[in-house]
Design an enzyme around this catalytic site. Structure first.
Site, PDB file in Angstrom:
ATOM      1  N   HIS A  23       0.829  -1.224   0.000  1.00 26.55           N
ATOM      2  CA  HIS A  23       0.000   0.000   0.000  1.00 26.55           C
ATOM      3  C   HIS A  23       0.856   1.264   0.000  1.00 26.55           C
ATOM      4  CE1 HIS A  23      -3.243  -2.774   1.212  1.00 26.55           C
ATOM      5  NE2 HIS A  23      -2.321  -3.265   2.024  1.00 26.55           N
TER       6      HIS A  23
ATOM      7  N   SER B  55      14.165  21.878 -16.362  1.00 28.33           N
ATOM      8  CA  SER B  55      12.990  22.707 -16.597  1.00 28.33           C
ATOM      9  C   SER B  55      13.454  24.049 -17.149  1.00 28.33           C
ATOM     10  CB  SER B  55      12.254  22.904 -15.269  1.00 28.33           C
ATOM     11  OG  SER B  55      11.523  24.108 -15.295  1.00 28.33           O
TER      12      SER B  55
ATOM     13  N   LYS C 185      15.467  21.811 -11.252  1.00 31.42           N
ATOM     14  CA  LYS C 185      14.767  20.586 -11.629  1.00 31.42           C
ATOM     15  C   LYS C 185      15.609  19.622 -12.454  1.00 31.42           C
ATOM     16  CE  LYS C 185      10.981  19.551 -11.113  1.00 31.42           C
ATOM     17  NZ  LYS C 185       9.679  19.994 -11.616  1.00 31.42           N
TER      18      LYS C 185
ATOM     19  N   GLU D 294       9.059   8.484 -17.139  1.00 29.07           N
ATOM     20  CA  GLU D 294       7.696   9.019 -17.310  1.00 29.07           C
ATOM     21  C   GLU D 294       7.148   8.716 -18.702  1.00 29.07           C
ATOM     22  OE1 GLU D 294       7.444  12.837 -14.303  1.00 29.07           O
ATOM     23  OE2 GLU D 294       8.339  13.133 -16.246  1.00 29.07           O
TER      24      GLU D 294
END
Ligand code: ARG
Length: 465
Positions: A161, A282, A288, A295
């Site tokens: 979980h 970024s 970043k 992804e």
């Protein structure tokens, strides 16, 4: 692409020109060009077989072979002129052959139809491309085993979980990925086995009256046997569906791995650093470093699922035998191959080159009462029934939360307050090392077990290929 309005190879029974829109709408050459080399390979074999049974003379075969070699060259050099008017890859190549060598070229299509031809070409092409997928899987697995070996003792929290559950070793976690890929590899082996049956020689749908030697063709092209039923052979695309289903499962696995890589590289987890070459920055936030490749792979899994759905819907309810619907099988199949190969290739290099932040993993495992189960097992060893032990440890955890410490940080006196049978040796099982080493059972997370499984996995991938 040149436009060529009356090159139609089936024009004999028609009185009217094909509508220009219809010509473009029905053509597949823009995308089935990818089958060109497979088509030529099939034609070499078909011609050889036709000569063997006496349909072609030795001289005609030689002309066809030299014509096909020229076409191969032209396609490789990019000088081959593809024509939409010639509809598809098969008729483009055949027309060029006839232009190059004359009448002998017209004989090549004896006992053959585009229906058995395309069913053969896709199999030839897919068979080769699956090998490449399998190669990337093996490469990825080899890299995983190396990394697992380096991290057989590295401890991190195992989750259920997404909540800290029990400490595990990182090597063990990587071996879970290995297992997923092992089943993926096996599914592809099965897929090729079922697919490797030759349709060529079944002609349009019913077989042919020429005494073709189909066994010889199968042997030349490396198929295990000629197909037993012509109607089935020219029409079913289940092999492409099966491959896309296998690909969808692989992408599911990669997306699960991607998700973990993404979570682990957040500042909150900070378990790993992805190689810079797999990330981007970024344009506005200088700090970043985004995990783009994982992804994208996570996102691309969706498009492969979509292709599987397209092919299922394409095949559904088609009556026997060939229908033009089947021309729509190619784009989903090709894009599935591209997406899968790209994703596997990226992961095979990216994952084994992760930087692993052992200390952060260790500290995270210390938080979240990862060894609570070990305390329960300890009490059971002292003679307490498991359900009672579960209850005692539950109240111990509540106490520790209240006092903001880990179970291993409680004093012996505090421990004894939970139950009298607890003694000094409790601290051996409350350590992370003690917890993982205790799970030394087949498939368990103990470092010794992980090392054993690595050697088993190595044997597995070495013997099979
Ligand atoms: N381009 C066609 C396809 O991909 C080849 C087979 C055409 N056969 C036919 N009877 N029109 O399916």
């Amino acid at each position: 692409m040149t436009k060529n309005s009356d090159d139609r190879m089936w024009g004999g029974r028609f009185q009217e020109q094909t509508d220009a829109f219809v010509q473009a709408f029905t053509a597949s050459v823009e995308f089935d060009q990818r089958l060109a080399m497979a088509d030529i390979e099939g034609s070499f074999a078909h011609a050889k077989m036709l000569q063997k049974i006496g349909v072609l003379s030795g001289d005609e075969l030689a002309q066809i072979e030299s014509g096909l070699s020229t076409i191969e060259q032209e396609i490789e050099n990019g000088t081959f002129e593809w024509s939409v008017a010639l509809e598809d890859v098969h008729m483009n190549i055949e027309a060029r052959l006839t232009a190059l060598i004359g009448d002998a070229g017209k004989k090549l299509h004896t006992g053959r139809s585009r229906n058995d031809q395309v069913a053969t070409d896709i199999r030839l092409y897919l068979r080769e491309q699956i090998q490449l997928c399998q190669h990337f899987i093996r490469e990825f697995q080899t890299g995983l085993l190396q990394l697992a070996e380096q991290h057989a003792d590295t401890i991190l929290p195992g989750f259920t979980h997404l909540q800290v559950a029990q400490p595990i070793t990182f090597g063990h976690h990587l071996l879970a990925w290995f297992e997923m890929l092992e089943r993926d590899h096996g599914r592809l082996v099965g897929c090729v086995k079922r697919m490797n049956i030759l349709p060529l020689g079944t002609a349009a749908l019913a077989g042919t009256s020429y005494p073709l030697d189909r066994e010889y063709s199968a042997e030349l092209l490396g198929f295990s046997a000629p197909s037993r039923n012509s109607l089935d052979a020219v029409s079913d695309r289940d092999f492409a569906i099966e491959f896309c289903a296998d690909a969808a499962i692989i992408m599911t696995h990669l997306s699960r791995m991607a998700e973990e890589l993404i979570i682990w590289s957040t500042a909150q987890f900070d378990f790993i650093v992805l190689p810079d070459r797999y990330c981007t920055g970024s344009s506005i936030m200088p700090q970043k470093k985004n995990p783009d490749v994982p992804e994208l792979v996570r996102g691309k899994s969706g498009r492969v699922f979509g292709h599987l759905m397209s092919l299922l819907a394409l095949m559904k309810s088609q009556p026997l035998a060939y229908n033009k619907d089947n021309q729509e099988d190619k784009e989903p199949l090709f894009d599935t191959l591209d997406t899968l190969q790209g994703s596997l290739c990226a992961f095979a290099d990216m994952v084994p080159n992760l930087q692993v932040k052992k200390d952060n993993m260790y500290q995270a495992a210390k938080r979240g009462f990862a060894t609570a189960t070990d305390l329960a097992d300890y009490l059971v060893n002292k003679g307490m029934p498991f359900r009672d032990a579960h209850e005692v440890v539950g109240s111990a955890v509540a106490y520790a939360i209240e006092h903001d410490k880990d179970l291993s940080e409680c004093t012996l006196d505090e421990m004894k307050a939970f139950d009298d049978c607890i003694e000094e040796d409790v601290f051996d099982v409350l350590t992370l090392e003690g917890s993982v080493s205790a799970r030394n059972i087949i498939g368990g997370t103990a470092p010794e077990q992980v090392r054993f499984q690595i050697s088993e996995c190595r044997k597995l991938i070495a013997t099979e290929d």
